[in-house]
Design a protein around this motif. Structure first.
Motif, mmCIF file in Angstrom:
data_model
loop_
_atom_site.group_PDB
_atom_site.id
_atom_site.type_symbol
_atom_site.label_atom_id
_atom_site.label_comp_id
_atom_site.label_asym_id
_atom_site.label_seq_id
_atom_site.Cartn_x
_atom_site.Cartn_y
_atom_site.Cartn_z
ATOM 1 N N LYS A 41 -17.997 -16.044 12.490
ATOM 2 C CA LYS A 41 -18.614 -15.955 10.730
ATOM 3 C C LYS A 41 -18.623 -14.626 10.528
ATOM 4 N N ASP A 42 -18.925 -13.503 11.335
ATOM 5 C CA ASP A 42 -19.350 -12.299 10.915
ATOM 6 C C ASP A 42 -17.936 -11.448 10.894
ATOM 7 N N THR A 43 -16.912 -11.967 11.183
ATOM 8 C CA THR A 43 -15.563 -11.325 11.491
ATOM 9 C C THR A 43 -14.796 -11.423 10.094
ATOM 10 N N ILE A 44 -14.535 -10.137 9.663
ATOM 11 C CA ILE A 44 -13.484 -10.246 8.505
ATOM 12 C C ILE A 44 -12.075 -9.616 8.832
ATOM 13 N N ILE A 45 -11.204 -10.384 8.594
ATOM 14 C CA ILE A 45 -9.614 -9.987 8.941
ATOM 15 C C ILE A 45 -8.971 -9.631 7.557
ATOM 16 N N GLU A 46 -8.388 -8.505 7.561
ATOM 17 C CA GLU A 46 -7.645 -8.301 6.154
ATOM 18 C C GLU A 46 -6.297 -7.585 6.533
ATOM 19 N N ASP A 47 -5.142 -7.974 5.558
ATOM 20 C CA ASP A 47 -3.987 -7.355 5.864
ATOM 21 C C ASP A 47 -3.995 -5.998 5.336
ATOM 22 N N ILE A 48 -3.153 -4.949 6.128
ATOM 23 C CA ILE A 48 -3.244 -3.784 5.998
ATOM 24 C C ILE A 48 -1.664 -3.371 6.115
ATOM 25 N N ALA A 49 -1.363 -2.099 5.649
ATOM 26 C CA ALA A 49 -0.241 -1.362 6.165
ATOM 27 C C ALA A 49 -0.379 0.072 6.072
ATOM 28 N N LEU A 50 0.143 0.644 7.109
ATOM 29 C CA LEU A 50 0.291 2.038 7.381
ATOM 30 C C LEU A 50 1.393 2.830 6.951
ATOM 31 N N ASN A 51 1.276 3.757 6.133
ATOM 32 C CA ASN A 51 2.432 4.548 5.683
ATOM 33 C C ASN A 51 2.905 5.471 6.694
ATOM 34 N N ILE A 52 4.130 4.970 7.166
ATOM 35 C CA ILE A 52 4.641 5.745 8.546
ATOM 36 C C ILE A 52 5.781 6.831 8.198
ATOM 37 N N THR A 53 5.961 7.018 6.844
ATOM 38 C CA THR A 53 7.036 7.757 6.367
ATOM 39 C C THR A 53 6.888 9.217 6.955
ATOM 40 N N ARG A 54 7.955 9.794 7.630
ATOM 41 C CA ARG A 54 7.870 11.046 8.399
ATOM 42 C C ARG A 54 7.327 11.943 7.441
ATOM 43 N N PRO A 55 6.265 12.512 7.909
ATOM 44 C CA PRO A 55 5.452 13.791 7.075
ATOM 45 C C PRO A 55 6.588 14.949 6.464
ATOM 46 N N CYS A 56 7.502 15.332 7.354
ATOM 47 C CA CYS A 56 8.527 16.455 6.991
ATOM 48 C C CYS A 56 9.418 15.697 5.617
ATOM 49 N N ASP A 57 9.731 14.563 5.772
ATOM 50 C CA ASP A 57 10.355 13.950 4.848
ATOM 51 C C ASP A 57 9.533 13.894 3.622
ATOM 52 N N TYR A 58 8.378 13.415 3.557
ATOM 53 C CA TYR A 58 7.488 13.430 2.466
ATOM 54 C C TYR A 58 7.176 14.620 1.758
ATOM 55 N N ALA A 59 7.004 15.871 2.670
ATOM 56 C CA ALA A 59 6.911 17.269 1.938
ATOM 57 C C ALA A 59 7.889 17.619 1.519
ATOM 58 N N GLN A 60 9.247 17.320 1.930
ATOM 59 C CA GLN A 60 10.493 17.825 1.005
ATOM 60 C C GLN A 60 10.968 16.788 0.143
ATOM 61 N N ASN A 61 10.029 15.854 -0.286
ATOM 62 C CA ASN A 61 10.475 14.646 -0.977
ATOM 63 C C ASN A 61 11.694 14.020 -0.676
ATOM 64 N N LYS A 62 12.108 13.850 0.369
ATOM 65 C CA LYS A 62 13.291 13.076 1.005
ATOM 66 C C LYS A 62 13.422 11.904 1.587
#
Length: 164
Positions: A41-62
């Motif tokens: 009863k004390d446990t809460i389960i939520e749907d999440i997502a992790l942004n795993i876009t490559r940091p180098c692609d993100y930094a260069q807007n690619k």
């Protein structure tokens, strides 16, 4: 963190439609593993997502129109095994899961477990992500690097491909 798309951001999925397609909670394997968690009863389960876009692609807007996301769940106040302090699962977790136990956020002292499933990778336009996901926290670079490495290892496992 609001309205940010940085790689490593963990966001709560607030859309019923997107949960229908990208939630891991209704997966047969995950569902059976979480039976102890769902009984509490004390446990809460939520749907999440992790942004795993490559940091180098993100930094260069690619990264194009879409960002790459990894589906998971956040368990708040999980049931743990008494002696080990690890999350209690019904059985052994398959190698497609990455489990981060005994976490907590600075502003919330509840025990948190994050579980990600490498079988559930998807892409969404950044506008849809910003509209339907609520950014929670950001992985530090060590944890983010660990999950990227684990995903890369899982995705590159040899399989059997038959070409006719």
């Amino acid at each position: 963190l609001k309205n940010e798309l940085f790689p490593g951001i963990i966001a709560k999925n607030n859309s019923k439609l997107l949960q229908k397609y990208y939630s891991i909670q209704d997966d047969k394997t995950i569902n059976s593993l979480l039976s102890y968690q769902k009984e509490s009863k004390d446990t809460i389960i939520e749907d999440i997502a992790l942004n795993i876009t490559r940091p180098c692609d993100y930094a260069q807007n690619k990264y194009g129109k879409n960002i790459k996301l990894l589906s998971g769940i956040r368990i708040i106040n999980p049931v743990t095994q008494q002696q080990k302090g690890k999350i209690k699962l019904n059985g052994t977790a398959p190698d497609c899961l990455k489990i981060f136990d005994n976490l907590y956020h600075d502003d919330d002292k509840n025990d948190i477990t994050l579980i990600f499933d490498f079988r559930y990778i998807f892409s969404l336009p950044s506008t849809i992500f910003l509209k339907h996901f609520h950014n929670l926290k950001m992985f530090n670079k060590e944890l983010f690097s660990e999950i990227q490495s684990s995903y890369s290892s899982y995705a590159s496992k040899p399989g059997f491909t038959k070409i006719f």
